[in-house]
Design a protein around this motif. Sequence first.
Motif, PDB file in Angstrom:
ATOM      1  N   SER A   1       0.827  -1.207   0.000  1.00  0.00           N
ATOM      2  CA  SER A   1       0.000   0.000   0.000  1.00  0.00           C
ATOM      3  C   SER A   1       0.858   1.253   0.000  1.00  0.00           C
ATOM      4  CB  SER A   1      -0.909   0.004   1.238  1.00  0.00           C
ATOM      5  OG  SER A   1      -1.647   1.192   1.304  1.00  0.00           O
TER       6      SER A   1
ATOM      7  N   MET B   1      -4.797  -0.589  -5.950  1.00  0.00           N
ATOM      8  CA  MET B   1      -5.077  -1.114  -4.609  1.00  0.00           C
ATOM      9  C   MET B   1      -6.456  -1.739  -4.536  1.00  0.00           C
ATOM     10  SD  MET B   1      -2.597  -1.092  -2.577  1.00  0.00           S
ATOM     11  CE  MET B   1      -3.611  -1.572  -1.200  1.00  0.00           C
TER      12      MET B   1
ATOM     13  N   LYS C   1      -6.632   2.415   5.413  1.00  0.00           N
ATOM     14  CA  LYS C   1      -6.536   3.532   4.469  1.00  0.00           C
ATOM     15  C   LYS C   1      -7.222   4.777   5.029  1.00  0.00           C
ATOM     16  CE  LYS C   1      -8.268   1.432   0.894  1.00  0.00           C
ATOM     17  NZ  LYS C   1      -8.725   1.158  -0.486  1.00  0.00           N
TER      18      LYS C   1
END
Length: 690
Positions: free
Chosen positions: A264, A329, A398
């Motif tokens: 990520s 992602m 996130k």
Amino acid sequence: MPALDATSIADGALAFIRFFKFQNKTRGSLAIIGAALALYYLKRRLQSNKSNLKDLEKEADLFVKKGPSKPKGAVDKNFLKKLLKFLRIAIPGWKSRETGYILGLSIALVVRTILSIRLAEVNGGVVHGIIQRNKDKFVQGLFTILLYAVPSSIINSLLEYLMVMIALFFRENLTKHYHERYINDKFFYQICNLDDRIMNPDQRLTVDIQKWAISLSNLYSNFSKPLLDIVLFSKRLYGVVGGYGVALPFCWYAMSAVLLRYISPSFGTLTAIRQKLEGEYRGQHFDILNHSEEIAFYNGGKWEIRRITKTFSNLYEHCIEIIKKQFWMGIFDSMLVKYGSYYGGYLVLGMPVFGPRSKKYLEETKGDKSKIAGDYVRNTSLLINLSKAIGKFIISYKELQNLAGYTTLMDELEIVLNDLKVGKYQRTMINPNLVSERGEYIAADDKLVMDKVPILAPNGDILIKEVSFELNKGMHLMVDGPNGCGKSSVFRIMGELWPLFAGSISKPERQASIFYVPQVPYLPKGSLRDQIIYPDRKIEMTKKRMTDKKLRDILKILTLDYIVEREGGLNTERNWTDVLSGGEKQRMAIARLYYHKPAFAILDECSSAVAVDAEDVIYTEAKRRGITLITVSHRPSLWKHHDFLLQFDGEGGYSFGELDTSKSHNIEYEKQVEHHRSMMTGEPEEEKQE
């Protein structure tokens, strides 16, 4: 065709696995190799354009320049310290309304999870009734679902309401906190004029605070709800499929979390950069609106288009970069979280029939296919909710990164305000030797004294090496000199807008004792009365024993009384910057001066748009009210209203002494009066002989 049930589905799945395993080893190997290559390709894509990201980070000042360190916006110990600092502001105490709403949100989350578990049980009973062809059990199940729909709907709406309200409370607390710090002590002037670390403080105080509050409110729900679901659904599922069935999805998601964490990108840093670029783009639009007249006069449209298009292009390209990274992602999220859960889910659902406890389970159900199918539906519902909870818990990282980005921006504002409070400025080209030095302000009731004060711009440029003079009450001072010589700078330092690097300044301690009247006055949105008494309110006006009649008398002296009738009274609210002409604005500022009646008044080209013969009235009335005048102007017609002269030569020198009201000044005054008369009447000017 035989009916499909849980056993036949499981048999078919096992047969397909055997077929794939033993008959298609080559295909399986190729599939594994292809998957590995895809993972490698995606990893390379996520690491691409790294240099562009670093350039943007440098442009946005989001990297610490000294030594290797993590970029700001990272989720680390430093972020947690910052977050706790702002949480103390957002949540004032344990007995606050915010704590009560958070407690209510927590209770609502528990209730919703319990309702979800109960609905899973009911769904299994409905399927059991269908397969048994038991109409009463089927109808009872439908009725139960209908009963659960009412509290579930209420709870869902309540959760959304509580999250929105908590975000609004957070925003209110932070906004009030920064309003107090930003607007008091002249920080709103210093943050842009003396410091250049934050170019768009309005962006931080409006959009960034709002997004921080919403992000924090959503984060609590998105973390606590999945965590609560994981505990309760795991406990219920453990009693049905055993420890292996519960451990399997956890192992899968743990592996997924490690992989996602590794690949990520730093979405927190990307978010912080985007907000910085948004602020710059918004600030340029504000500049165009604020200086629209000047830009139009200069025909600067094409230049502004190039400038603002370049800024938007930087923002656009960065947004594209974020979207691309979110796209790649998203592929990983779907593969690992969504479709991976299908694979693991069917393995768990097969546990009761094919797992270690299958023999015991089949004995308990006595091979009743309707019972097995009902349990299958119930377990499916439980497992789906558990998988969703684990997936949300992982993906919410996130959201935590986004919160880290907003927290970084808020912390930067906090640091700058703390530095301004102790007189610490950071500005390009500033002389570092001057930052640590400070002069002294001394309280004095009836005089203004500057003793060996250097006149320096905030960037360190020396305008005048040293200025010393003393002005007692009643000593009216004229300040003269070429443009850019430091005339206005003297009074910016005296008014504590610019830092006092050395020397001392003696002045009245009460802030209202010194009044500043600029060339272009500030007329805030409000009533006509507000323009005269600003920054007082009507209640403060009453305490000063001022009435509307006295305000009208002030306006009458300045021949502005017609505006009251024209606009409909003192209570009329307008955008006065657009309503009043240039001369009316300046005379309104003088009316404000008469109302406050300070000991000293600094008049900075405040009558440039006023008729020359009207200046006599303005200055005579100000002196009659006991106001000591300090005038910064190029107009010789004003010299006769002053007793002393502070004159700068434009080369770093100055002189201070009694004003020489020579005949040449009177002649110059007469010329200006005659020029004004001819402009008004259209008659030619008369020749004057010395």
